[in-house]
Design a protein around this motif. Structure first.
Motif, PDB file in Angstrom:
ATOM      1  N   LYS A 146       0.839  -1.210   0.000  1.00  0.00           N
ATOM      2  CA  LYS A 146       0.000   0.000   0.000  1.00  0.00           C
ATOM      3  C   LYS A 146       0.872   1.257   0.000  1.00  0.00           C
ATOM      4  N   ARG A 147       1.928   1.227   0.772  1.00  0.00           N
ATOM      5  CA  ARG A 147       2.844   2.369   0.835  1.00  0.00           C
ATOM      6  C   ARG A 147       3.463   2.643  -0.535  1.00  0.00           C
ATOM      7  N   VAL A 148       3.921   1.580  -1.208  1.00  0.00           N
ATOM      8  CA  VAL A 148       4.552   1.742  -2.520  1.00  0.00           C
ATOM      9  C   VAL A 148       3.529   2.252  -3.539  1.00  0.00           C
ATOM     10  N   LEU A 149       2.344   1.689  -3.525  1.00  0.00           N
ATOM     11  CA  LEU A 149       1.313   2.093  -4.484  1.00  0.00           C
ATOM     12  C   LEU A 149       0.909   3.557  -4.299  1.00  0.00           C
ATOM     13  N   ASP A 150       0.904   4.016  -3.063  1.00  0.00           N
ATOM     14  CA  ASP A 150       0.458   5.372  -2.771  1.00  0.00           C
ATOM     15  C   ASP A 150       1.582   6.406  -2.888  1.00  0.00           C
ATOM     16  N   SER A 151       2.791   5.954  -3.231  1.00  0.00           N
ATOM     17  CA  SER A 151       3.939   6.869  -3.289  1.00  0.00           C
ATOM     18  C   SER A 151       3.834   7.862  -4.432  1.00  0.00           C
ATOM     19  N   ASN A 152       3.297   7.398  -5.586  1.00  0.00           N
ATOM     20  CA  ASN A 152       3.260   8.230  -6.786  1.00  0.00           C
ATOM     21  C   ASN A 152       1.958   8.016  -7.544  1.00  0.00           C
ATOM     22  N   THR A 153       1.759   8.878  -8.532  1.00  0.00           N
ATOM     23  CA  THR A 153       0.594   8.718  -9.410  1.00  0.00           C
ATOM     24  C   THR A 153       0.972   8.091 -10.737  1.00  0.00           C
ATOM     25  N   GLU A 154       2.290   7.941 -10.994  1.00  0.00           N
ATOM     26  CA  GLU A 154       2.765   7.356 -12.244  1.00  0.00           C
ATOM     27  C   GLU A 154       3.675   6.168 -11.978  1.00  0.00           C
ATOM     28  N   PHE A 155       3.706   5.232 -12.926  1.00  0.00           N
ATOM     29  CA  PHE A 155       4.636   4.112 -12.853  1.00  0.00           C
ATOM     30  C   PHE A 155       5.283   3.922 -14.216  1.00  0.00           C
ATOM     31  N   TYR A 156       6.504   3.398 -14.190  1.00  0.00           N
ATOM     32  CA  TYR A 156       7.207   3.060 -15.428  1.00  0.00           C
ATOM     33  C   TYR A 156       7.523   1.574 -15.374  1.00  0.00           C
ATOM     34  N   ILE A 157       7.037   0.810 -16.347  1.00  0.00           N
ATOM     35  CA  ILE A 157       7.200  -0.641 -16.338  1.00  0.00           C
ATOM     36  C   ILE A 157       8.097  -1.105 -17.470  1.00  0.00           C
ATOM     37  N   ASP A 158       9.094  -1.898 -17.111  1.00  0.00           N
ATOM     38  CA  ASP A 158       9.998  -2.541 -18.075  1.00  0.00           C
ATOM     39  C   ASP A 158      10.442  -3.851 -17.450  1.00  0.00           C
ATOM     40  N   LEU A 159       9.910  -4.967 -17.941  1.00  0.00           N
ATOM     41  CA  LEU A 159      10.222  -6.277 -17.373  1.00  0.00           C
ATOM     42  C   LEU A 159      11.411  -6.942 -18.042  1.00  0.00           C
ATOM     43  N   GLY A 160      11.970  -6.313 -19.095  1.00  0.00           N
ATOM     44  CA  GLY A 160      13.131  -6.899 -19.749  1.00  0.00           C
ATOM     45  C   GLY A 160      12.797  -8.217 -20.426  1.00  0.00           C
ATOM     46  N   GLY A 161      13.805  -9.091 -20.516  1.00  0.00           N
ATOM     47  CA  GLY A 161      13.604 -10.396 -21.147  1.00  0.00           C
ATOM     48  C   GLY A 161      13.795 -10.355 -22.650  1.00  0.00           C
ATOM     49  N   ASP A 162      14.120 -11.522 -23.237  1.00  0.00           N
ATOM     50  CA  ASP A 162      14.367 -11.638 -24.676  1.00  0.00           C
ATOM     51  C   ASP A 162      13.103 -11.996 -25.437  1.00  0.00           C
ATOM     52  N   LYS A 163      13.085 -11.607 -26.711  1.00  0.00           N
ATOM     53  CA  LYS A 163      12.039 -12.023 -27.649  1.00  0.00           C
ATOM     54  C   LYS A 163      10.620 -11.724 -27.155  1.00  0.00           C
ATOM     55  N   GLY A 164      10.485 -10.637 -26.395  1.00  0.00           N
ATOM     56  CA  GLY A 164       9.157 -10.233 -25.933  1.00  0.00           C
ATOM     57  C   GLY A 164       8.492 -11.232 -25.013  1.00  0.00           C
ATOM     58  N   ILE A 165       9.281 -12.001 -24.261  1.00  0.00           N
ATOM     59  CA  ILE A 165       8.716 -13.096 -23.468  1.00  0.00           C
ATOM     60  C   ILE A 165       7.751 -12.598 -22.380  1.00  0.00           C
ATOM     61  N   PHE A 166       7.965 -11.369 -21.896  1.00  0.00           N
ATOM     62  CA  PHE A 166       7.109 -10.850 -20.829  1.00  0.00           C
ATOM     63  C   PHE A 166       6.105  -9.807 -21.324  1.00  0.00           C
ATOM     64  N   THR A 167       5.882  -9.746 -22.620  1.00  0.00           N
ATOM     65  CA  THR A 167       4.979  -8.733 -23.176  1.00  0.00           C
ATOM     66  C   THR A 167       3.592  -8.823 -22.565  1.00  0.00           C
ATOM     67  N   ARG A 168       3.010 -10.014 -22.533  1.00  0.00           N
ATOM     68  CA  ARG A 168       1.649 -10.175 -22.011  1.00  0.00           C
ATOM     69  C   ARG A 168       1.588  -9.963 -20.504  1.00  0.00           C
ATOM     70  N   ASN A 169       2.658 -10.360 -19.795  1.00  0.00           N
ATOM     71  CA  ASN A 169       2.701 -10.127 -18.356  1.00  0.00           C
ATOM     72  C   ASN A 169       2.751  -8.635 -18.054  1.00  0.00           C
ATOM     73  N   THR A 170       3.484  -7.908 -18.898  1.00  0.00           N
ATOM     74  CA  THR A 170       3.536  -6.451 -18.758  1.00  0.00           C
ATOM     75  C   THR A 170       2.151  -5.843 -18.896  1.00  0.00           C
ATOM     76  N   GLU A 171       1.383  -6.347 -19.861  1.00  0.00           N
ATOM     77  CA  GLU A 171       0.032  -5.831 -20.070  1.00  0.00           C
ATOM     78  C   GLU A 171      -0.858  -6.094 -18.854  1.00  0.00           C
ATOM     79  N   SER A 172      -0.739  -7.279 -18.256  1.00  0.00           N
ATOM     80  CA  SER A 172      -1.562  -7.616 -17.091  1.00  0.00           C
ATOM     81  C   SER A 172      -1.230  -6.728 -15.901  1.00  0.00           C
ATOM     82  N   ILE A 173       0.065  -6.553 -15.637  1.00  0.00           N
ATOM     83  CA  ILE A 173       0.484  -5.734 -14.502  1.00  0.00           C
ATOM     84  C   ILE A 173       0.087  -4.277 -14.716  1.00  0.00           C
ATOM     85  N   THR A 174       0.189  -3.813 -15.959  1.00  0.00           N
ATOM     86  CA  THR A 174      -0.236  -2.453 -16.286  1.00  0.00           C
ATOM     87  C   THR A 174      -1.727  -2.269 -15.999  1.00  0.00           C
ATOM     88  N   ARG A 175      -2.541  -3.242 -16.385  1.00  0.00           N
ATOM     89  CA  ARG A 175      -3.978  -3.179 -16.102  1.00  0.00           C
ATOM     90  C   ARG A 175      -4.231  -3.125 -14.600  1.00  0.00           C
TER      91      ARG A 175
END
Length: 408
Positions: free
Chosen positions: A108-137
């Motif tokens: 809760k503390r981390v979530l309430d720290s800011n109003t913006e987030f920057y997400i980059d999960l790294g990985g090769d060949k777009g392996i985490f593309t769909r996971n990035t979308e879920s976490i963003t949602r």
């Protein structure tokens, strides 16, 4: 039925729906203490729950076992309501981070720290593309906005969402970046220094996909309270998967498929054993197709998932491992029957068995279990199940509702 025994023991009216096993066991011990029941009266009920329940309730909570336990009957829950992936996600969260716990408060503390987030999960060949979308949602569902640009060094006004593979603008190991709000997504089944650096920071929380890792954190030899920075959520599930463009509108009927067994992944020494066993299966079943290999050609992989009766899932290096959910959620939406090596995770095993048609087996008999399933498929006993499986997976987790629900 196990839950009938529990309800009678607790003196409850019949309970409809799936009761989390941890709640059941804790309730048994609490009521027993109030009633003065002896341990001998508890043993038959505890044994019927499966797993290891020796000791007291505190010994069980957070414990992990690699043996399969009893599952509720098909009438105990509905796969599209209290047996859905969404409900499983909430079960995982409440298991690791009930209201008032340190991990709940830290998240809760981390979530309430800011109003913006920057997400980059790294990985090769777009392996985490769909996971990035879920976490963003999920984060947008909490009211946060996704930053369009990479934050500058030591920028405390944007929360970083990263993995071990991220090229971070302000790495967690940098002392000057210690207090940058950060959500560390744990994608692996081992702990690197990033995990401990995150735990030591009051502004960093770890979101993990496996109960197996959470239990390791509870018994960690470096940081005794490491688990207090862990939150469990199914963040390695892909929905849709990175190869969803190849999924047929209607899955091929299982008995009409042309490939008996398929597996695609890194061919570690453990997995080479399954390839050898697959070769023996082909020798004893002339004219049948088995494909067990490493292959990064997505179209080739997707074609074989679409035509496979059984999709294997075997751990890379050790039989004591968390679930390989990233791969499972990738092939499951093609409707093949998952035949999988036992997970060390316990949360949701009953769900995967009933709603995803998963068959869990020891590593030494994985091909044998696949052969048994294929025999039933050839008799037409599985026809129609492929559509139910795919529909269940496609319902998925309503990520945008997760955080408002747990913090509501």
């Amino acid at each position: 039925m196990v839950y009938d025994k529990v309800e009678r023991f607790l003196g409850l009216e019949p309970v409809y729906g799936r009761i989390p096993r941890i709640v059941v066991v804790a309730s048994i011990f609490i009521v027993a203490a109030l009633r003065g029941d002896s341990r001998n009266n508890l043993d038959p009920i505890l044994a019927s729950l499966g797993g290891n329940h020796t000791g007291n309730a505190a010994d069980y909570i957070g414990a992990s076992t690699n043996s399969g336990g009893s599952s509720p009957s098909s009438s105990s829950y509905n796969c599209f309501s209290n047996g859905s992936l969404h409900e499983l996600a909430l079960d995982m969260f409440h298991y690791s981070s009930p209201p008032g716990s340190k991990s709940y408060t830290k998240l809760k503390r981390v979530l309430d720290s800011n109003t913006e987030f920057y997400i980059d999960l790294g990985g090769d060949k777009g392996i985490f593309t769909r996971n990035t979308e879920s976490i963003t949602r999920m984060l947008r569902g909490y009211g946060l906005q996704k930053a369009r640009r990479v934050p500058s060094y030591q920028n405390n006004n944007v929360t970083l969402v990263e993995t071990l593979f991220t090229r971070s603008p302000c790495t967690i190991g940098d002392e000057k970046c210690r207090n940058v709000p950060r959500i560390f997504i744990q994608t692996e089944q081992y702990f690197k220094p990033h995990i401990y650096a995150c735990h030591e920071s009051p502004d960093c929380i770890i979101i993990d996909f496996a109960e197996f890792n959470y239990v390791k954190a509870q018994h960690d030899g470096i940081a005794a309270d490491l688990f207090e920075s862990f939150v469990l959520l199914p963040i390695m599930h892909q929905n849709p998967s990175r190869i969803s463009e190849y999924e047929p509108p209607i899955p091929v009927t299982l008995s009409n498929r042309t490939v008996d067994i398929s597996f695609f992944g890194e061919m570690t020494n453990r997995r080479k054993f399954f390839a050898q066993e697959g070769g023996k299966y082909k020798e004893s079943h002339p004219g049948r197709h088995v494909v067990i290999q490493k292959n990064h050609r997505i179209a080739f992989v997707a074609h074989h998932y679409k035509e496979s009766k059984v999709c294997l899932l075997a751990h890379s290096y050790n039989s004591k491992s968390g679930g390989e959910y990233h791969r499972l959620s990738e092939f499951a939406r093609f409707g093949c029957v998952p035949v999988m090596e036992h997970f060390s995770d316990r949360i949701g095993l009953d769900v995967y068995e009933q709603c995803a048609e998963a068959v869990f087996e020891n590593s030494t008999n994985l091909i044998g279990a696949a052969a048994d399933v294929i025999a039933k498929i050839d008799e037409g006993l599985y026809d129609g199940r492929e559509r139910r499986m795919v529909d269940w997976w496609k319902t998925g987790v309503h990520w945008e509702r997760i955080l408002p629900t747990v913090f509501g």
